[in-house]
Design a protein around this motif. Structure first.
Motif, PDB file in Angstrom:
ATOM      1  N   ARG A 187       0.749  -1.248   0.122  1.00  0.00           N
ATOM      2  CA  ARG A 187      -0.004   0.270   0.353  1.00  0.00           C
ATOM      3  C   ARG A 187       0.739   1.539  -0.111  1.00  0.00           C
ATOM      4  NH1 ARG A 187      -3.015  -3.044  -0.925  1.00  0.00           N
ATOM      5  NH2 ARG A 187      -5.325  -3.324  -0.556  1.00  0.00           N
ATOM      6  N   THR A 188       2.177   1.339  -0.085  1.00  0.00           N
ATOM      7  CA  THR A 188       2.835   2.320   0.905  1.00  0.00           C
ATOM      8  C   THR A 188       4.203   2.722   0.071  1.00  0.00           C
ATOM      9  OG1 THR A 188       3.658   1.651   2.708  1.00  0.00           O
ATOM     10  CG2 THR A 188       2.019   2.581   3.303  1.00  0.00           C
ATOM     11  N   THR A 229       8.327   5.003  -6.572  1.00  0.00           N
ATOM     12  CA  THR A 229       6.679   4.892  -5.851  1.00  0.00           C
ATOM     13  C   THR A 229       5.290   4.779  -6.258  1.00  0.00           C
ATOM     14  OG1 THR A 229       7.398   6.890  -5.174  1.00  0.00           O
ATOM     15  CG2 THR A 229       8.295   5.673  -4.077  1.00  0.00           C
ATOM     16  N   THR A 242       2.744   2.087  -5.471  1.00  0.00           N
ATOM     17  CA  THR A 242       1.832   2.357  -4.798  1.00  0.00           C
ATOM     18  C   THR A 242      -0.257   3.201  -5.430  1.00  0.00           C
ATOM     19  OG1 THR A 242       2.546   5.082  -4.989  1.00  0.00           O
ATOM     20  CG2 THR A 242       3.331   3.779  -3.070  1.00  0.00           C
TER      21      THR A 242
END
Length: 258
Positions: free
Chosen positions: A73-74, A232, A236
């Protein structure tokens, strides 16, 4: 560990990815075990060469097991994953012993990245190599892996493979220098890999060690470019979550670009 078999015979170590029922898709423990093997043989005088291969003849490794991504998720999840994979690939790159990838069947994603950092690659005629992430998960490679691939097959071919999400078959892989030989069957591949390993093992180890390290240093000089923002951005995203769920549900992904 049954999912990654390891044996040494006559100075030749063999690491076999052993999940044929899942096309040898890599779990996190398998990645860790491969790094441990690379580090173990570095100082083992009984080992002169390492062969990395996949069980079953239908796949070398079909990337990371997609189930490992469901909890992502991150940004930290994404960066930790890429750091883990890079640590494994770096262990293979830095291992002073020659490494040979014997590639049969599917060799995609993380499996293709492992093959790409081995020193020599042989293929069976059923090889299918690539990174179909633009079609499957909607993620991206790390900057280090883009640099590794560009050094191996050139930037134009990296763009071609990622943009089209196509898989390179054996004869094309030989034509572009990705593999040095194509064997007719997985059985012939295994036999040829051991013969090549015996040849390499008979040669001056310091010459091989120096040449491997020289090639590693040349690749490393080209990859010290920031890229965490790209990792990222993809890992994400809603698209990545859609890619994981659609892959596991065996349905086409619906991309939204966010």
């Amino acid at each position: 560990m049954d999912e990654l078999l390891y044996e040494v015979s006559d100075g030749i170590a063999t690491a076999t990815l052993n999940r044929p029922q899942a096309r040898n898709a890599l779990t996190f423990p398998m990645y860790e075990r491969l790094a441990e093997i690379a580090q173990r043989i570095a100082d083992d005088p009984a080992v002169r060469v390492l062969i990395v291969t996949g069980a079953g003849g239908k796949a070398f490794a079909a990337g990371t097991d997609i189930g490992e991504f469901r909890a992502f998720r991150t940004a930290e999840d994404a960066l930790a994953y890429e750091a883990r994979v890079d640590r494994v690939l770096t262990a293979l790159e830095r291992c002073p012993k020659p490494t040979i990838a014997a590639l049969a069947g599917a060799c995609t994603g993380g499996g293709a990245a492992i093959a790409a950092v081995c020193d020599l690659r042989l293929a069976a005629a059923n090889l299918r190599f690539g990174f179909p992430i633009a079609k499957t998960l909607g993620n991206c490679l790390s900057m280090a892996n883009y640099a590794r691939l560009a050094a191996l097959i050139g930037p134009a071919r990296v763009l071609d493979l990622i943009y089209t999400a196509r898989l390179v078959e054996a004869e094309e892989a030989k034509a572009i220098g990705l593999v040095s030989e194509v064997l007719p069957t997985p059985e012939a591949l295994a036999e040829r890999a051991r013969a090549l390993a015996r040849t390499v093992a008979s040669h001056a180890p310091l010459t091989l060690r120096a040449t491997k390290e020289a090639m590693r240093r040349l690749r490393e000089a080209a990859r010290n470019v920031p890229g965490d923002d790209l990792v990222t951005m993809c890992f994400t995203s809603a698209d990545f979550r859609e890619g994981v769920e659609s892959f596991l549900a065996r349905r086409p992904a619906v991309w939204q670009g966010r």
